[in-house]
Enzyme design. Sequence first.
Site, PDB file in Angstrom:
ATOM      1  N   SER A 160       2.590  -2.118   1.451  1.00 15.99           N
ATOM      2  CA  SER A 160       1.712  -2.839   2.387  1.00 15.99           C
ATOM      3  C   SER A 160       1.868  -4.353   2.328  1.00 15.99           C
ATOM      4  O   SER A 160       0.935  -5.085   1.962  1.00 15.99           O
ATOM      5  CB  SER A 160       0.271  -2.413   2.136  1.00 15.99           C
ATOM      6  OG  SER A 160       0.199  -1.028   2.272  1.00 15.99           O
ATOM      7  N   ARG A 175       7.509 -11.802   3.012  1.00 16.75           N
ATOM      8  CA  ARG A 175       6.858 -12.629   1.981  1.00 16.75           C
ATOM      9  C   ARG A 175       5.786 -11.802   1.305  1.00 16.75           C
ATOM     10  O   ARG A 175       5.249 -10.857   1.890  1.00 16.75           O
ATOM     11  CB  ARG A 175       6.238 -13.899   2.584  1.00 16.75           C
ATOM     12  CG  ARG A 175       4.943 -13.729   3.317  1.00 16.75           C
ATOM     13  CD  ARG A 175       4.635 -14.914   4.184  1.00 16.75           C
ATOM     14  NE  ARG A 175       5.631 -15.062   5.235  1.00 16.75           N
ATOM     15  CZ  ARG A 175       5.649 -14.341   6.363  1.00 16.75           C
ATOM     16  NH1 ARG A 175       4.719 -13.438   6.588  1.00 16.75           N
ATOM     17  NH2 ARG A 175       6.575 -14.515   7.279  1.00 16.75           N
ATOM     18  N   ASP A 213       0.483   0.257   5.403  1.00 15.95           N
ATOM     19  CA  ASP A 213      -0.779   1.015   5.352  1.00 15.95           C
ATOM     20  C   ASP A 213      -1.453   1.119   6.723  1.00 15.95           C
ATOM     21  O   ASP A 213      -2.090   2.127   7.040  1.00 15.95           O
ATOM     22  CB  ASP A 213      -1.755   0.445   4.301  1.00 15.95           C
ATOM     23  CG  ASP A 213      -1.963  -1.060   4.401  1.00 15.95           C
ATOM     24  OD1 ASP A 213      -1.378  -1.698   5.292  1.00 15.95           O
ATOM     25  OD2 ASP A 213      -2.717  -1.606   3.562  1.00 15.95           O
TER      26      ASP A 213
END
Length: 493
Positions: A160, A175, A213
Site C-alpha cells: 500500500s 516514494r 489496499d
Amino acid sequence: MVGLGPKPPPSRKGTGLAEAPKDLVNEIKRLEELFTVGTAKLKEITDHFVHELARGLSVEGGSIPMNPTWVMSRPSGYETGSFLALDMGGTNLRVCQVTLTEQKSEFDIIQSKYRIPEELKTGDAEELWEYIADCLLQFIETHHGDVSKIEKLPLGFTFSYPATQNYIDEGVLQRWTKGFDIAGVEGRNVVPMFEAALAARGVPCKLAALINDTTGTLIASAYTDPKMKIGCIFGTGCNAAYFEDCGSIPRLAHLNLPPDTPMAINCEWGAFDNEGKVLPRTPYDVTIDSDSPRPGQQAFEKMIAGLYLGEIFRLVMVDLHKKPGVRLFAGQDASKLFKPYSLDSSFLSAIEEDPFENLSETLDLFQTKLNITPTLPELELIRRTAELIGTRAARLSACGVAAISKKKGYTSCHVGADGSVFNKYPHFKARGAQALREILDWPDKKNPKDEDPIEILAAEDGSGVGAALIAALTLERVRAGNMHGILHPENFK
Ligand code: BGC
C-alpha cells in the site's frame, strides 16, 4: 454506564496557576478559524480535485499519480480458488489464506497478524523483506505443515504505497509514505526483492498480483455489492481507487486498449495539492510536512490520515504551552508532550469519546499518558481542538469522494471504506456524510434512516478477500489469453 458517576472536576488549587495569564477563549476562536472548512471552501477544493484527477491521467501527469493497476474487470461473484494474501500496511503485516467458494460472493478466510517493528520502517530493505518472508513461512508452516511438500500457492501482495505498474506483477515504488523511509527501494521494482527473500527461505508461493489496499477494497466490496464504485482507505494513510474507462486515460493511449474497457485506478490522492493551491493548511500542517521524511509530499494525506491526526494535536498543545499569554499547562512538567508522534489518533478518539461533562476521562488520559493535570478550561480547549482536527479530516476526505463522483458523473452509488480512522474515529462517518451533502447540494433527508445518494459504507476486507479476488481475476485472464498488463515478460514463459 450505570453507577459510574462523573468524577469531581479537576482542580489545581494552591498552585497559583489560576492567576496565570491566559486567554483560552481567544485561542479556541483562533483554532476554530484555522481548522474550520466551510461549505464554499469544500466546494472549491472539490472542483480543483476533479481537475487534478484528470491531470493525473494525462500524458504530462500532475501531483496525483493516478496509477493504472491492470485490474481490468469487476468480480462476478463466481470466482473460485484458494489464495494467499499478504498485506503490508502502515502498521501491521497480515497473512491470510482466502478460499473463494462455489457459493456466489462467499469466502472462507484464515489469517494471522504481525506488528511491523518500528525500526524496520526506517531500517534496511533486506531486513524488511526477510521479516515479511519469515512471517509468510511461519503462516504456511502452521496451516500446511512441511513446506517442502507443498505446491506453490498463488499470492496477492497488497503493497500500500504508490507504485508504477506496467504489469500487474510488478510495482516500482514511487516514494515511501506513512513515515516509511527505507533506503534503496524507491525507484525500484519491489517484486524481485520480495521474491528473492521468499526463494532464500524456500517459501512456497508465487506472486500473482501486486495490489494497492484501495484497489483491494474496491474489488472486495464490488464482489458483494454491485453498487460499489469507489474503494477508500482512511487509516494510517488515506487514498482511493475507482474504475476509469481506458479511453479516458491519455497516458495509456499508445496501447490502443478498447476505450470502454474498465481499468481500476489507484489515485494516490494523498498527494493532492502538493503544490499548495487550495488546501487550507495551518502552521501546524506546515510543521508536520517539514519534519516528515518526505517534505512536499502527501499534502492531503498529512491533513487527514491517522498517522498525523495525533501529531497535529500535539503540535497545537506544544504551541499553546509555549505561547506567552496562554501558557497552557503552566507550571507543569510538559516534557512528555515534546516527543514527536507520541500521541496517535486513538488518543484523539478517546478525547472525543469522553462522555462526561467535566471531561474526567480526558483528564485521566492526560495524567496517565503525559503526566499533565489540565484545568477544566484547558480540558475544554483540548476537547475542542480534538473535535476541530477530527472534523476537518472527515470534511476534507469527503472532497476526494465528491471529486471522483463528479468526474465519473455518479449521482448515486456506494463507496466502500476501510481503515482505522473510518472504523474507529468517533463521528468520522457522520461528519464525512454531512460534508458530502454540502458539497453536492443534496436536499435534507425526509427520513433520517434514508440512504444518502452517495453512501460511504464499511468495506469488505480488501487486502484479504480483495487481494485473493484480484489474484483469481488475473489467473482467469491468463487462462483466457488476455495478457494486457498481466505478468512481466520474464514471467510469461
Ligand atoms: C499510500 C497509499 C495507500 C494509503 C492507505 C498511502 O500513504 O500511499 O498507497 O493506499 O496510504 O493505506
